[in-house]
Write a protein that holds these residues in place. Sequence first.
Motif, mmCIF file in Angstrom:
data_model
loop_
_atom_site.group_PDB
_atom_site.id
_atom_site.type_symbol
_atom_site.label_atom_id
_atom_site.label_comp_id
_atom_site.label_asym_id
_atom_site.label_seq_id
_atom_site.Cartn_x
_atom_site.Cartn_y
_atom_site.Cartn_z
ATOM 1 N N ILE A 82 0.936 -1.594 -2.583
ATOM 2 C CA ILE A 82 -0.235 -1.414 -1.687
ATOM 3 C C ILE A 82 0.363 -0.835 -0.471
ATOM 4 O O ILE A 82 1.386 -1.049 -0.111
ATOM 5 C CB ILE A 82 -0.860 -2.822 -1.451
ATOM 6 C CG1 ILE A 82 0.039 -3.748 -0.985
ATOM 7 C CG2 ILE A 82 -1.622 -3.184 -2.831
ATOM 8 C CD1 ILE A 82 -0.556 -5.036 -0.793
ATOM 9 N N GLN A 83 -0.638 -0.447 0.283
ATOM 10 C CA GLN A 83 -0.113 0.040 1.895
ATOM 11 C C GLN A 83 -0.125 -1.296 2.682
ATOM 12 O O GLN A 83 -1.131 -1.847 3.137
ATOM 13 C CB GLN A 83 -1.147 0.938 2.367
ATOM 14 C CG GLN A 83 -0.967 1.556 3.732
ATOM 15 C CD GLN A 83 -1.556 2.598 4.234
ATOM 16 O OE1 GLN A 83 -2.569 3.096 3.514
ATOM 17 N NE2 GLN A 83 -1.663 2.898 5.501
ATOM 18 N N LEU A 84 1.079 -1.662 2.849
ATOM 19 C CA LEU A 84 1.083 -3.156 3.440
ATOM 20 C C LEU A 84 2.047 -3.024 4.870
ATOM 21 O O LEU A 84 3.180 -2.663 4.896
ATOM 22 C CB LEU A 84 1.905 -4.076 2.634
ATOM 23 C CG LEU A 84 2.146 -5.445 3.029
ATOM 24 C CD1 LEU A 84 1.164 -6.081 3.455
ATOM 25 C CD2 LEU A 84 3.010 -6.242 2.059
ATOM 26 N N GLN A 85 1.464 -3.547 5.896
ATOM 27 C CA GLN A 85 2.355 -3.502 7.126
ATOM 28 C C GLN A 85 2.588 -5.152 7.226
ATOM 29 O O GLN A 85 1.469 -5.840 7.250
ATOM 30 C CB GLN A 85 1.455 -3.031 8.395
ATOM 31 C CG GLN A 85 1.880 -3.271 9.747
ATOM 32 C CD GLN A 85 1.106 -2.820 10.954
ATOM 33 O OE1 GLN A 85 -0.153 -2.248 10.570
ATOM 34 N NE2 GLN A 85 1.558 -2.908 12.079
ATOM 35 N N THR A 86 3.628 -5.435 7.931
ATOM 36 C CA THR A 86 4.045 -6.964 8.028
ATOM 37 C C THR A 86 4.390 -6.917 9.548
ATOM 38 O O THR A 86 5.080 -6.159 9.948
ATOM 39 C CB THR A 86 4.975 -7.396 7.136
ATOM 40 O OG1 THR A 86 6.226 -6.813 7.135
ATOM 41 C CG2 THR A 86 4.580 -7.322 5.547
#
Length: 372
Positions: A66-70
Amino acid sequence: MAKKPLLEFTDRGIYCARGKFYIDPWQPVDDAVITHAHADHAYPGNKHYLAHHLSKEVLLYRLGEIQLQTVEYGETVMKNGVVISLYPAGHVIGSAQIRVEYQGEVWVVSGDYKVEDDGISTPFEPVKCHHFISECTFGMPVYTWKPQVQIFEDINNWWRTNLHNGMATVLVGYSLGKAQRILQNLDLFNGKVYTHGVIENTNDALRRNGVLLNPTERITPDSIKEEVRKGIILAPPSSVGTTWMRKFQPYSFGYCSGWMAIRGAKRRRAADRGFVLSDHADWNGLISAIDATGCESVYLTHGYTASFSRYLNEIGFDAHEVHTLYGDDEEASPQPSSEEREQTSEGDEKQKNADQVLSLGEDLGEAGGPVS
């Protein structure tokens, strides 16, 4: 004309029109902010995800690429002029409350939370706000937790008794949160902790994220039954009653859940022992957490929303019940029996049928194999 609220409840989830993002949406959206990685809060299909960095590997394990920003706790992200920041929820590793601010107006979405420090999750931190969106899974006075040190003393004594009696020990808790909490708080006086594949997959994901967990050994078809029976076996709810669990007979089977606080829950789980251990806030924890926000209004998303909102209004809060699809996680309860309804109502006839408790959710991930 009345001012439009910063956050709205829609058929897709909690929506910020100004920022053009959703919080824990249950339908696919372009931009999702996620409180934690349980299946009822982190759905597949969104184009972009924002979550705490300790949720990263579990989200990738459960949802795929998934396109994930943390981000870290307290770090800010700007979306179309709206300031977003995450604060500890204490529910499971990586769980977060979502703080949303625009032109001085502050909303906080709790996700799921507990106020006791469990020794593995970042402890809950109250966040001041004007409007608080809260769960109330255990929002009834009958749900009052003992300190976890007492619960783990009971679990360790039970394990010792089983060893003395030649019984294997199987302890059930959901794979993200409960399993790691058990693992970190056991007295490992008698050797190894053995894990079902679902739990070990989650442990592996957390370790890839830099989380330090006590040693565990995955149960595989090559595992030697008699060696496994000498340790303690951690298993998810989905394994109860399966051939996989029966391989360890004779065993004593314990279940860790907040629902063990009511009579009949242990019987319906077919458990030998029930341990009242929840990763949600109890009655007093909910009230203290809501009060600590200093909020002008509170919105209750899942759990005993009807009766708890009535109570909060009676003691001076501006409380509202809202409909969401949260609550069907690994600690959600099956529909209570008539006996259990009687207990939770505590004599209040109006409360007996006012509350919806959602059905038991299954753990995600592959099952562990049989043992030789």
